[in-house]
Scaffold this motif. Sequence first.
Motif, PDB file in Angstrom:
ATOM      1  N   MET A   1     105.371 -86.072   8.189  1.00  0.00           N
ATOM      2  CA  MET A   1     106.184 -87.022   8.918  1.00  0.00           C
ATOM      3  C   MET A   1     106.974 -86.287   9.978  1.00  0.00           C
ATOM      4  SD  MET A   1     108.896 -89.674   7.345  1.00  0.00           S
ATOM      5  CE  MET A   1     110.534 -89.101   7.599  1.00  0.00           C
ATOM      6  N   LYS A   2     106.978 -86.800  11.171  1.00  0.00           N
ATOM      7  CA  LYS A   2     107.758 -86.181  12.236  1.00  0.00           C
ATOM      8  C   LYS A   2     109.217 -86.526  12.056  1.00  0.00           C
ATOM      9  CE  LYS A   2     104.218 -86.506  15.773  1.00  0.00           C
ATOM     10  NZ  LYS A   2     103.921 -87.074  17.072  1.00  0.00           N
ATOM     11  N   ARG A   3     110.067 -85.550  12.272  1.00  0.00           N
ATOM     12  CA  ARG A   3     111.501 -85.794  12.233  1.00  0.00           C
ATOM     13  C   ARG A   3     112.066 -85.455  13.599  1.00  0.00           C
ATOM     14  NH1 ARG A   3     113.605 -86.878   7.168  1.00  0.00           N
ATOM     15  NH2 ARG A   3     112.232 -86.256   5.502  1.00  0.00           N
ATOM     16  N   ALA A   4     112.861 -86.331  14.103  1.00  0.00           N
ATOM     17  CA  ALA A   4     113.474 -86.090  15.406  1.00  0.00           C
ATOM     18  C   ALA A   4     114.768 -85.320  15.212  1.00  0.00           C
ATOM     19  CB  ALA A   4     113.747 -87.423  16.098  1.00  0.00           C
ATOM     20  N   THR A   5     115.194 -84.629  16.241  1.00  0.00           N
ATOM     21  CA  THR A   5     116.448 -83.890  16.168  1.00  0.00           C
ATOM     22  C   THR A   5     117.600 -84.801  16.551  1.00  0.00           C
ATOM     23  OG1 THR A   5     116.169 -83.169  18.439  1.00  0.00           O
ATOM     24  CG2 THR A   5     115.342 -81.693  16.707  1.00  0.00           C
ATOM     25  N   LYS A   6     118.815 -84.342  16.255  1.00  0.00           N
ATOM     26  CA  LYS A   6     119.992 -85.144  16.582  1.00  0.00           C
ATOM     27  C   LYS A   6     120.137 -85.276  18.078  1.00  0.00           C
ATOM     28  CE  LYS A   6     122.921 -84.788  12.606  1.00  0.00           C
ATOM     29  NZ  LYS A   6     124.285 -84.776  12.179  1.00  0.00           N
ATOM     30  N   THR A  16     110.748 -91.360  12.785  1.00  0.00           N
ATOM     31  CA  THR A  16     109.411 -91.778  13.162  1.00  0.00           C
ATOM     32  C   THR A  16     108.649 -92.166  11.899  1.00  0.00           C
ATOM     33  OG1 THR A  16     109.459 -90.235  15.002  1.00  0.00           O
ATOM     34  CG2 THR A  16     107.300 -91.058  14.334  1.00  0.00           C
ATOM     35  N   ILE A  17     108.048 -93.342  11.918  1.00  0.00           N
ATOM     36  CA  ILE A  17     107.261 -93.809  10.775  1.00  0.00           C
ATOM     37  C   ILE A  17     105.816 -93.403  11.022  1.00  0.00           C
ATOM     38  CG2 ILE A  17     106.467 -95.847   9.525  1.00  0.00           C
ATOM     39  CD1 ILE A  17     109.175 -97.140  10.272  1.00  0.00           C
ATOM     40  N   PRO A  18     105.195 -92.765  10.031  1.00  0.00           N
ATOM     41  CA  PRO A  18     103.837 -92.255  10.245  1.00  0.00           C
ATOM     42  C   PRO A  18     102.805 -93.377  10.347  1.00  0.00           C
ATOM     43  CG  PRO A  18     104.442 -92.026   7.948  1.00  0.00           C
ATOM     44  CD  PRO A  18     105.668 -92.523   8.677  1.00  0.00           C
ATOM     45  N   ALA A  19     101.780 -93.128  11.162  1.00  0.00           N
ATOM     46  CA  ALA A  19     100.634 -94.050  11.227  1.00  0.00           C
ATOM     47  C   ALA A  19      99.758 -93.755  10.010  1.00  0.00           C
ATOM     48  CB  ALA A  19      99.863 -93.829  12.510  1.00  0.00           C
ATOM     49  N   ILE A  20      99.076 -94.755   9.524  1.00  0.00           N
ATOM     50  CA  ILE A  20      98.185 -94.575   8.380  1.00  0.00           C
ATOM     51  C   ILE A  20      96.762 -94.876   8.836  1.00  0.00           C
ATOM     52  CG2 ILE A  20      97.565 -95.417   6.084  1.00  0.00           C
ATOM     53  CD1 ILE A  20     100.538 -95.913   5.622  1.00  0.00           C
ATOM     54  N   PRO A  21      95.859 -93.900   8.709  1.00  0.00           N
ATOM     55  CA  PRO A  21      94.467 -94.153   9.098  1.00  0.00           C
ATOM     56  C   PRO A  21      93.848 -95.210   8.177  1.00  0.00           C
ATOM     57  CG  PRO A  21      94.868 -91.794   8.777  1.00  0.00           C
ATOM     58  CD  PRO A  21      96.076 -92.532   8.277  1.00  0.00           C
ATOM     59  N   PRO A  22      93.127 -96.180   8.722  1.00  0.00           N
ATOM     60  CA  PRO A  22      92.503 -97.209   7.884  1.00  0.00           C
ATOM     61  C   PRO A  22      91.639 -96.642   6.758  1.00  0.00           C
ATOM     62  CG  PRO A  22      92.416 -97.887  10.171  1.00  0.00           C
ATOM     63  CD  PRO A  22      92.944 -96.466  10.153  1.00  0.00           C
ATOM     64  N   ALA A  23      91.025 -95.488   6.973  1.00  0.00           N
ATOM     65  CA  ALA A  23      90.180 -94.891   5.929  1.00  0.00           C
ATOM     66  C   ALA A  23      90.988 -94.472   4.704  1.00  0.00           C
ATOM     67  CB  ALA A  23      89.438 -93.691   6.493  1.00  0.00           C
ATOM     68  N   ASP A  24      92.302 -94.288   4.843  1.00  0.00           N
ATOM     69  CA  ASP A  24      93.148 -93.854   3.727  1.00  0.00           C
ATOM     70  C   ASP A  24      93.726 -95.011   2.914  1.00  0.00           C
ATOM     71  OD1 ASP A  24      92.697 -91.372   4.765  1.00  0.00           O
ATOM     72  OD2 ASP A  24      94.766 -91.012   5.410  1.00  0.00           O
ATOM     73  N   VAL A  25      93.587 -96.233   3.394  1.00  0.00           N
ATOM     74  CA  VAL A  25      94.272 -97.370   2.789  1.00  0.00           C
ATOM     75  C   VAL A  25      93.874 -97.592   1.336  1.00  0.00           C
ATOM     76  CG1 VAL A  25      94.584 -99.878   2.887  1.00  0.00           C
ATOM     77  CG2 VAL A  25      94.747 -98.522   4.964  1.00  0.00           C
ATOM     78  N   PHE A  48     109.379 -96.988   5.505  1.00  0.00           N
ATOM     79  CA  PHE A  48     110.321 -97.982   6.017  1.00  0.00           C
ATOM     80  C   PHE A  48     111.484 -97.352   6.770  1.00  0.00           C
ATOM     81  CE2 PHE A  48     108.314-100.430   2.610  1.00  0.00           C
ATOM     82  CZ  PHE A  48     108.142-101.663   3.201  1.00  0.00           C
ATOM     83  N   ALA A  49     111.667 -96.028   6.637  1.00  0.00           N
ATOM     84  CA  ALA A  49     112.778 -95.302   7.258  1.00  0.00           C
ATOM     85  C   ALA A  49     114.124 -95.865   6.808  1.00  0.00           C
ATOM     86  CB  ALA A  49     112.665 -95.309   8.781  1.00  0.00           C
ATOM     87  N   THR A  50     114.176 -96.324   5.549  1.00  0.00           N
ATOM     88  CA  THR A  50     115.422 -96.799   4.934  1.00  0.00           C
ATOM     89  C   THR A  50     115.422 -96.360   3.474  1.00  0.00           C
ATOM     90  OG1 THR A  50     114.488 -98.896   4.156  1.00  0.00           O
ATOM     91  CG2 THR A  50     115.476 -98.903   6.363  1.00  0.00           C
ATOM     92  N   GLU A  51     116.554 -96.509   2.837  1.00  0.00           N
ATOM     93  CA  GLU A  51     116.624 -96.238   1.408  1.00  0.00           C
ATOM     94  C   GLU A  51     115.936 -97.378   0.654  1.00  0.00           C
ATOM     95  OE1 GLU A  51     117.763 -93.602  -0.587  1.00  0.00           O
ATOM     96  OE2 GLU A  51     117.594 -92.673   1.388  1.00  0.00           O
ATOM     97  N   TYR A  66     101.822-103.707   0.901  1.00  0.00           N
ATOM     98  CA  TYR A  66     101.801-104.483   2.149  1.00  0.00           C
ATOM     99  C   TYR A  66     102.092-103.574   3.345  1.00  0.00           C
ATOM    100  CZ  TYR A  66     102.708-107.971   5.689  1.00  0.00           C
ATOM    101  OH  TYR A  66     102.656-108.704   6.843  1.00  0.00           O
ATOM    102  N   ARG A  67     103.092-102.700   3.202  1.00  0.00           N
ATOM    103  CA  ARG A  67     103.496-101.842   4.311  1.00  0.00           C
ATOM    104  C   ARG A  67     102.380-100.867   4.714  1.00  0.00           C
ATOM    105  NH1 ARG A  67     106.425-101.684   8.834  1.00  0.00           N
ATOM    106  NH2 ARG A  67     107.451 -99.696   9.141  1.00  0.00           N
ATOM    107  N   ILE A  68     101.678-100.317   3.722  1.00  0.00           N
ATOM    108  CA  ILE A  68     100.559 -99.402   3.997  1.00  0.00           C
ATOM    109  C   ILE A  68      99.505-100.123   4.835  1.00  0.00           C
ATOM    110  CG2 ILE A  68      98.591 -98.231   2.902  1.00  0.00           C
ATOM    111  CD1 ILE A  68     100.614 -97.524   0.585  1.00  0.00           C
ATOM    112  N   GLN A  69      99.170-101.350   4.443  1.00  0.00           N
ATOM    113  CA  GLN A  69      98.174-102.119   5.190  1.00  0.00           C
ATOM    114  C   GLN A  69      98.691-102.506   6.575  1.00  0.00           C
ATOM    115  OE1 GLN A  69      95.887-104.962   2.489  1.00  0.00           O
ATOM    116  NE2 GLN A  69      97.680-104.418   1.262  1.00  0.00           N
ATOM    117  N   GLU A  70      99.966-102.837   6.640  1.00  0.00           N
ATOM    118  CA  GLU A  70     100.570-103.203   7.920  1.00  0.00           C
ATOM    119  C   GLU A  70     100.515-102.037   8.906  1.00  0.00           C
ATOM    120  OE1 GLU A  70     104.648-105.474   9.076  1.00  0.00           O
ATOM    121  OE2 GLU A  70     104.868-103.707   7.798  1.00  0.00           O
ATOM    122  N   LEU A  71     100.815-100.833   8.427  1.00  0.00           N
ATOM    123  CA  LEU A  71     100.805 -99.662   9.307  1.00  0.00           C
ATOM    124  C   LEU A  71      99.386 -99.254   9.693  1.00  0.00           C
ATOM    125  CD1 LEU A  71     103.648 -97.566   7.649  1.00  0.00           C
ATOM    126  CD2 LEU A  71     103.736 -98.772   9.843  1.00  0.00           C
TER     127      LEU A  71
END
Length: 168
Positions: A1-6, A16-25, A48-51, A66-71
């Motif tokens: 996962m990419k993390r941005a700096t302050k 940054t929320i990672p993209a998920i390749p359809p082959a991994d779903v 989700f980039a949240t707790e 659902y989120r995996i499929q959505e991404l």
Amino acid sequence: MKRATKSKAGTPPARTIPAIPPADVLGRLAALKTTPTPDLKQQWRELFATEPPPYNRRFLESRLAYRIQELAYGGLKPETIQRLEALGEQLDGGNPVLRRIRGDDKPITGTRLIREYQGVEYSVTVLHDGYEYQGRPYQSLSSIARAITGTRWNGWLFFGLKNRRGTA
């Protein structure tokens, strides 16, 4: 996962929320059932980039699925979201609090209520206009509880449901 700096202002930037390749779903969905809960919560943070919310494991699994499929495949189209919002506003006059309140206390049609009583498991199906127990229609859970126990019971209490009116 990419993390941005302050940022220069000292506030943390959006993650940054990672993209998920359809082959991994399929593999990721299958793995959810056996993934330890702390790892599910970590996936939540990443996707989700949240707790994660303080809900049960089943909720986390279904929402993550659902989120995996959505991404991987994309979410709802903006037009669909706008249409759903418009329909919601027609129903509640634009008050989102009203959208969360059900019109009645009855469980959703098709729900199966299962209760073990004196070592025997009993199953009731919620119908649009009542309940079904042993192939027969009933108007209330209390009448089913009476049929099962032979005594008067509050049906909501017998089946472990909470009644918003405070009587169960």
